[in-house]
Design an enzyme around this catalytic site. Structure first.
Site, PDB file in Angstrom:
ATOM      1  N   PRO A 191     -10.159 -54.533  -6.077  1.00  0.00           N
ATOM      2  CA  PRO A 191      -9.153 -55.178  -6.916  1.00  0.00           C
ATOM      3  C   PRO A 191      -7.782 -54.526  -6.793  1.00  0.00           C
ATOM      4  O   PRO A 191      -7.673 -53.309  -6.651  1.00  0.00           O
ATOM      5  CB  PRO A 191      -9.713 -55.033  -8.334  1.00  0.00           C
ATOM      6  CG  PRO A 191     -10.683 -53.911  -8.255  1.00  0.00           C
ATOM      7  CD  PRO A 191     -11.244 -53.916  -6.873  1.00  0.00           C
TER       8      PRO A 191
ATOM      9  N   GLY B 161      -8.598 -55.143   1.052  1.00  0.00           N
ATOM     10  CA  GLY B 161      -8.150 -53.900   0.444  1.00  0.00           C
ATOM     11  C   GLY B 161      -7.451 -54.033  -0.889  1.00  0.00           C
ATOM     12  O   GLY B 161      -7.323 -53.043  -1.613  1.00  0.00           O
TER      13      GLY B 161
ATOM     14  N   GLU C 236      -0.156 -50.657   4.525  1.00  0.00           N
ATOM     15  CA  GLU C 236      -0.146 -51.089   3.116  1.00  0.00           C
ATOM     16  C   GLU C 236      -1.145 -52.208   2.828  1.00  0.00           C
ATOM     17  O   GLU C 236      -0.858 -53.130   2.055  1.00  0.00           O
ATOM     18  CB  GLU C 236       1.264 -51.539   2.706  1.00  0.00           C
ATOM     19  CG  GLU C 236       2.349 -50.492   2.900  1.00  0.00           C
ATOM     20  CD  GLU C 236       2.101 -49.217   2.114  1.00  0.00           C
ATOM     21  OE1 GLU C 236       1.576 -49.310   0.992  1.00  0.00           O
ATOM     22  OE2 GLU C 236       2.431 -48.134   2.634  1.00  0.00           O
ATOM     23  N   VAL C 237      -2.310 -52.140   3.446  1.00  0.00           N
ATOM     24  CA  VAL C 237      -3.343 -53.148   3.175  1.00  0.00           C
ATOM     25  C   VAL C 237      -4.466 -52.602   2.300  1.00  0.00           C
ATOM     26  O   VAL C 237      -5.399 -53.335   1.960  1.00  0.00           O
ATOM     27  CB  VAL C 237      -3.933 -53.739   4.475  1.00  0.00           C
ATOM     28  CG1 VAL C 237      -2.882 -54.511   5.239  1.00  0.00           C
ATOM     29  CG2 VAL C 237      -4.574 -52.664   5.336  1.00  0.00           C
ATOM     30  N   GLY C 238      -4.400 -51.316   1.952  1.00  0.00           N
ATOM     31  CA  GLY C 238      -5.408 -50.747   1.068  1.00  0.00           C
ATOM     32  C   GLY C 238      -6.428 -49.863   1.753  1.00  0.00           C
ATOM     33  O   GLY C 238      -7.522 -49.647   1.211  1.00  0.00           O
TER      34      GLY C 238
ATOM     35  N   THR D 131      -6.486 -46.526   2.232  1.00  0.00           N
ATOM     36  CA  THR D 131      -6.800 -45.294   1.516  1.00  0.00           C
ATOM     37  C   THR D 131      -7.659 -45.566   0.295  1.00  0.00           C
ATOM     38  O   THR D 131      -8.621 -44.838   0.025  1.00  0.00           O
ATOM     39  CB  THR D 131      -5.504 -44.576   1.105  1.00  0.00           C
ATOM     40  OG1 THR D 131      -4.765 -44.239   2.279  1.00  0.00           O
ATOM     41  CG2 THR D 131      -5.793 -43.308   0.313  1.00  0.00           C
TER      42      THR D 131
ATOM     43  N   LYS E 258      -8.214 -37.284   7.933  1.00  0.00           N
ATOM     44  CA  LYS E 258      -6.974 -38.018   8.180  1.00  0.00           C
ATOM     45  C   LYS E 258      -6.341 -37.398   9.418  1.00  0.00           C
ATOM     46  O   LYS E 258      -5.732 -36.320   9.347  1.00  0.00           O
ATOM     47  CB  LYS E 258      -6.025 -37.908   6.981  1.00  0.00           C
ATOM     48  CG  LYS E 258      -4.735 -38.712   7.120  1.00  0.00           C
ATOM     49  CD  LYS E 258      -4.979 -40.206   6.984  1.00  0.00           C
ATOM     50  CE  LYS E 258      -3.669 -40.986   7.012  1.00  0.00           C
ATOM     51  NZ  LYS E 258      -3.864 -42.426   6.828  1.00  0.00           N
TER      52      LYS E 258
ATOM     53  N   ASP F 260      -2.878 -38.872   1.992  1.00  0.00           N
ATOM     54  CA  ASP F 260      -3.920 -39.876   1.768  1.00  0.00           C
ATOM     55  C   ASP F 260      -5.277 -39.224   1.501  1.00  0.00           C
ATOM     56  O   ASP F 260      -6.038 -39.678   0.639  1.00  0.00           O
ATOM     57  CB  ASP F 260      -4.018 -40.806   2.972  1.00  0.00           C
ATOM     58  CG  ASP F 260      -2.801 -41.706   3.114  1.00  0.00           C
ATOM     59  OD1 ASP F 260      -2.052 -41.860   2.129  1.00  0.00           O
ATOM     60  OD2 ASP F 260      -2.601 -42.263   4.206  1.00  0.00           O
TER      61      ASP F 260
END
Length: 242
Positions: free
Chosen positions: A200, A170, A12-14, A16, A37, A50
Site C-alpha cells: 500500500p 511497490g 521511485e517505484v517502491g 526499498t 545494497k 536504503d
C-alpha cells in the site's frame, strides 16, 4: 531461495519498501536475513541509506553497503563524478555469496532498473544475478506506463536466462485509477510471471511495528506472506464498479 535480487521498472517505484516487506515477513518466520545494497547514491556519509531503512522497518536484519556516492545519479555516473571506485558485478556476487553462508535469506536491492550501470564496463544488477544464478523479483509501478517497462524488463531477464520470480506493485494507491485497476490483471500477462503482492502507498511511513504486522498481508505465499492476488484483484474491480 537463499539469495533474491530485487530490481524495479525504474526509480521511485517502491523497491526499498518492498525489500523491507520481504525481509519483515522472513524475520517473522524466524529466518535470518541480510540486506545488501551494492551502490547507494544521493546520500551523504552521515545520512541513512536504503539498507538502513529496510532495517528500521523490518527489524533484526544484517545490512551491508558496498559503496556510497553523494550525488543522486546512476551508480556508474555517480562513481565517475565523485572520483570513487565503482562497484562491479563480481563484487556484488561475492558479497552476496558470503552473506548467504551465515543467513537464510539475502536480499540484494539494486539501484533504479535492471540495466542501470554500476561501472564504466557496463556491469549491471543483471550481471550479478547471472554470476549468482539467483532469481529476480521485479517491483513495478501501479499506473499508466508500467506495462511497457515491466514487459521490457521481463524480456531482458528472459533473454539473459535469468529467472523472474514475480512482480510486486511497490505502491498501491488508496484510490486506484482505471489503469491501475486494469494492470492488476495485465501485469502478470506481460511479465510472464505471477503478481506476488501489492504494497500500500505510504507503507514506509508507518511505525515499524505496524509495518511488520501488515507486511504478510501485502505479499503472496511465494514470498512468505498471505496476500491473495485473485481475491485482491476481484475486490478492487468490484470496489471500482468495473
Amino acid at each position: 531461495m537463499p539469495i533474491l535480487l530485487i530490481t524495479g521498472t525504474g526509480t521511485e517505484v517502491g523497491k526499498t519498501i518492498t525489500t523491507a516487506a520481504v525481509a519483515a515477513v522472513a524475520v517473522a518466520a524466524g529466518r535470518s536475513v541480510a540486506v545488501l545494497k551494492p551502490a547507494q547514491t544521493g546520500v551523504r556519509p552521515d545520512e541513512r541509506g536504503d539498507a538502513d531503512e529496510v532495517a528500521r522497518l523490518a527489524g533484526a536484519v544484517t545490512t551491508r553497503e558496498l559503496a556510497r556516492y553523494p550525488e543522486p545519479l546512476a551508480p556508474g555516473t555517480a562513481a565517475r563524478r565523485s572520483g570513487l571506485p565503482p562497484v562491479r558485478p563480481e563484487q556484488v556476487a561475492e558479497a552476496a555469496a558470503k552473506l548467504a553462508v551465515d543467513h537464510d535469506l539475502v536480499l540484494v536491492e539494486g539501484a533504479g532498473g535492471l540495466l542501470v550501470r554500476f561501472d564504466e564496463a557496463g556491469g549491471t544488477l543483471a550481471d550479478a544475478a547471472r554470476l549468482l544464478d539467483a532469481p529476480v523479483l521485479l517491483v513495478a509501478a501501479a499506473g499508466l506506463g508500467t506495462l511497457n517497462t515491466t514487459e521490457l524488463t521481463a524480456r531482458e531477464l528472459q533473454r539473459r536466462g535469468l529467472a523472474l520470480t514475480g512482480v510486486v506493485i511497490g505502491s498501491w494507491p488508496t484510490e486506484p485509477d482505471l489503469a491501475s485497476r486494469c494492470n492488476l490483471a495485465d501485469l502478470p500477462v506481460v511479465a510472464g510471471a505471477p503478481l506476488l503482492g501489492a504494497v500500500p502507498a505510504g507503507a514506509g511511513a508507518r511505525e515499524p511495528a505496524d509495518f511488520r504486522a501488515g507486511a504478510a498481508g501485502w505479499l503472496a505465499p511465494a514470498l512468505g506472506g498471505e496476500w491473495d492476488g485473485e481475491g485482491f484483484t476481484a475486490r478492487e474491480a468490484h470496489r471500482s464498479g468495473r
